[in-house]
Design a protein around this motif. Structure first.
Motif, PDB file in Angstrom:
ATOM      1  N   ASP A   1       4.151  -9.057  14.179  1.00  0.00           N
ATOM      2  CA  ASP A   1       5.288  -9.429  15.033  1.00  0.00           C
ATOM      3  C   ASP A   1       6.054 -10.612  14.458  1.00  0.00           C
ATOM      4  O   ASP A   1       7.293 -10.652  14.511  1.00  0.00           O
ATOM      5  CB  ASP A   1       4.812  -9.762  16.450  1.00  0.00           C
ATOM      6  N   LEU A   2       5.331 -11.576  13.902  1.00  0.00           N
ATOM      7  CA  LEU A   2       5.991 -12.747  13.320  1.00  0.00           C
ATOM      8  C   LEU A   2       6.797 -12.383  12.073  1.00  0.00           C
ATOM      9  O   LEU A   2       7.869 -12.934  11.831  1.00  0.00           O
ATOM     10  CB  LEU A   2       4.966 -13.840  12.996  1.00  0.00           C
ATOM     11  N   ILE A   3       6.299 -11.446  11.289  1.00  0.00           N
ATOM     12  CA  ILE A   3       7.047 -10.994  10.106  1.00  0.00           C
ATOM     13  C   ILE A   3       8.351 -10.330  10.535  1.00  0.00           C
ATOM     14  O   ILE A   3       9.418 -10.602   9.969  1.00  0.00           O
ATOM     15  CB  ILE A   3       6.195 -10.049   9.235  1.00  0.00           C
ATOM     16  N   VAL A   4       8.280  -9.487  11.552  1.00  0.00           N
ATOM     17  CA  VAL A   4       9.483  -8.835  12.066  1.00  0.00           C
ATOM     18  C   VAL A   4      10.467  -9.882  12.593  1.00  0.00           C
ATOM     19  O   VAL A   4      11.674  -9.817  12.324  1.00  0.00           O
ATOM     20  CB  VAL A   4       9.134  -7.806  13.165  1.00  0.00           C
ATOM     21  N   ALA A   5       9.971 -10.875  13.331  1.00  0.00           N
ATOM     22  CA  ALA A   5      10.838 -11.922  13.889  1.00  0.00           C
ATOM     23  C   ALA A   5      11.482 -12.758  12.785  1.00  0.00           C
ATOM     24  O   ALA A   5      12.674 -13.087  12.852  1.00  0.00           O
ATOM     25  CB  ALA A   5      10.045 -12.820  14.834  1.00  0.00           C
ATOM     26  N   ALA A   6      10.716 -13.097  11.752  1.00  0.00           N
ATOM     27  CA  ALA A   6      11.267 -13.877  10.641  1.00  0.00           C
ATOM     28  C   ALA A   6      12.322 -13.078   9.885  1.00  0.00           C
ATOM     29  O   ALA A   6      13.360 -13.616   9.483  1.00  0.00           O
ATOM     30  CB  ALA A   6      10.147 -14.324   9.698  1.00  0.00           C
ATOM     31  N   ALA A   7      12.084 -11.786   9.698  1.00  0.00           N
ATOM     32  CA  ALA A   7      13.065 -10.931   9.020  1.00  0.00           C
ATOM     33  C   ALA A   7      14.348 -10.839   9.848  1.00  0.00           C
ATOM     34  O   ALA A   7      15.457 -10.892   9.303  1.00  0.00           O
ATOM     35  CB  ALA A   7      12.490  -9.543   8.768  1.00  0.00           C
ATOM     36  N   ALA A   8      14.210 -10.725  11.167  1.00  0.00           N
ATOM     37  CA  ALA A   8      15.391 -10.667  12.043  1.00  0.00           C
ATOM     38  C   ALA A   8      16.167 -11.973  11.978  1.00  0.00           C
ATOM     39  O   ALA A   8      17.407 -11.973  11.962  1.00  0.00           O
ATOM     40  CB  ALA A   8      14.969 -10.361  13.476  1.00  0.00           C
ATOM     41  N   ASP A   9      15.459 -13.101  11.918  1.00  0.00           N
ATOM     42  CA  ASP A   9      16.116 -14.408  11.820  1.00  0.00           C
ATOM     43  C   ASP A   9      16.903 -14.511  10.516  1.00  0.00           C
ATOM     44  O   ASP A   9      18.062 -14.930  10.502  1.00  0.00           O
ATOM     45  CB  ASP A   9      15.057 -15.511  11.905  1.00  0.00           C
ATOM     46  N   ALA A  10      16.283 -14.101   9.409  1.00  0.00           N
ATOM     47  CA  ALA A  10      16.972 -14.141   8.113  1.00  0.00           C
ATOM     48  C   ALA A  10      18.168 -13.194   8.097  1.00  0.00           C
ATOM     49  O   ALA A  10      19.231 -13.531   7.572  1.00  0.00           O
ATOM     50  CB  ALA A  10      15.994 -13.785   6.984  1.00  0.00           C
ATOM     51  N   LYS A  11      18.014 -12.015   8.688  1.00  0.00           N
ATOM     52  CA  LYS A  11      19.118 -11.047   8.727  1.00  0.00           C
ATOM     53  C   LYS A  11      20.298 -11.606   9.505  1.00  0.00           C
ATOM     54  O   LYS A  11      21.455 -11.474   9.087  1.00  0.00           O
ATOM     55  CB  LYS A  11      18.656  -9.728   9.326  1.00  0.00           C
ATOM     56  N   HIS A  12      20.025 -12.238  10.637  1.00  0.00           N
ATOM     57  CA  HIS A  12      21.102 -12.837  11.426  1.00  0.00           C
ATOM     58  C   HIS A  12      21.829 -13.903  10.612  1.00  0.00           C
ATOM     59  O   HIS A  12      23.060 -13.954  10.589  1.00  0.00           O
ATOM     60  CB  HIS A  12      20.545 -13.441  12.715  1.00  0.00           C
ATOM     61  N   LYS A  13      21.078 -14.745   9.926  1.00  0.00           N
ATOM     62  CA  LYS A  13      21.688 -15.789   9.095  1.00  0.00           C
ATOM     63  C   LYS A  13      22.511 -15.172   7.961  1.00  0.00           C
ATOM     64  O   LYS A  13      23.577 -15.685   7.613  1.00  0.00           O
ATOM     65  CB  LYS A  13      20.610 -16.712   8.536  1.00  0.00           C
ATOM     66  N   ALA A  14      22.029 -14.083   7.389  1.00  0.00           N
ATOM     67  CA  ALA A  14      22.766 -13.398   6.317  1.00  0.00           C
ATOM     68  C   ALA A  14      24.073 -12.823   6.846  1.00  0.00           C
ATOM     69  O   ALA A  14      25.106 -12.885   6.176  1.00  0.00           O
ATOM     70  CB  ALA A  14      21.903 -12.298   5.704  1.00  0.00           C
ATOM     71  N   GLU A  15      24.043 -12.275   8.061  1.00  0.00           N
ATOM     72  CA  GLU A  15      25.258 -11.719   8.664  1.00  0.00           C
ATOM     73  C   GLU A  15      26.284 -12.815   8.939  1.00  0.00           C
ATOM     74  O   GLU A  15      27.485 -12.619   8.739  1.00  0.00           O
ATOM     75  CB  GLU A  15      24.910 -10.976   9.947  1.00  0.00           C
ATOM     76  N   VAL A  16      25.817 -13.984   9.393  1.00  0.00           N
ATOM     77  CA  VAL A  16      26.716 -15.111   9.630  1.00  0.00           C
ATOM     78  C   VAL A  16      27.350 -15.557   8.314  1.00  0.00           C
ATOM     79  O   VAL A  16      28.561 -15.795   8.241  1.00  0.00           O
ATOM     80  CB  VAL A  16      25.963 -16.284  10.312  1.00  0.00           C
ATOM     81  N   LEU A  17      26.534 -15.646   7.258  1.00  0.00           N
ATOM     82  CA  LEU A  17      27.051 -16.033   5.944  1.00  0.00           C
ATOM     83  C   LEU A  17      28.091 -15.033   5.453  1.00  0.00           C
ATOM     84  O   LEU A  17      29.163 -15.418   4.966  1.00  0.00           O
ATOM     85  CB  LEU A  17      25.908 -16.137   4.935  1.00  0.00           C
ATOM     86  N   ALA A  18      27.812 -13.744   5.598  1.00  0.00           N
ATOM     87  CA  ALA A  18      28.754 -12.712   5.156  1.00  0.00           C
ATOM     88  C   ALA A  18      30.065 -12.798   5.929  1.00  0.00           C
ATOM     89  O   ALA A  18      31.147 -12.665   5.351  1.00  0.00           O
ATOM     90  CB  ALA A  18      28.134 -11.326   5.322  1.00  0.00           C
TER      91      ALA A  18
END
Length: 105
Positions: free
Chosen positions: A69-86
């Motif tokens: 669950d923590l791996i999924v949550a960390a991946a979602a956090d990174a994805k959100h940050k990547a979308e903001v950067l894009a």
């Protein structure tokens, strides 16, 4: 015809900036964290997972589900940050050009 030539020149400039932005996003490394930093996922600005870090304290068989669950949550956090950067990069690339409202790049 001069107006058409100006539009074509602007389109070529936009294409060049878009290509540069895509390369920048691909090279960017965004880190997402979960569990108070016990799990971290690093991904590119385009969403490709590059690295997963897990604190050794989580390496227990009976805590496997929590770790997943923590791996999924960390991946979602990174994805959100990547979308903001894009989105920020896209805004800077398209800035100054007369792009019609509602026209998403």
């Amino acid at each position: 015809m001069k107006n058409l030539a100006d539009i074509m020149k602007q389109a070529q400039q936009l294409q060049g900036r878009m290509e540069a932005m895509q390369a920048e996003l691909d090279a960017a490394e965004i880190e997402g964290r979960a569990g108070g930093g016990l799990v971290a996922v690093v991904m590119s600005g385009k969403g490709a997972v590059k690295k997963v870090s897990i604190d050794p304290s989580l390496m227990k068989e009976d805590e496997r589900e929590i770790l997943e669950d923590l791996i999924v949550a960390a991946a979602a956090d990174a994805k959100h940050k990547a979308e903001v950067l894009a989105a920020e990069k896209m805004k800077s690339v398209a800035g100054g050009l007369p792009i019609p409202p509602g026209f998403g790049l």
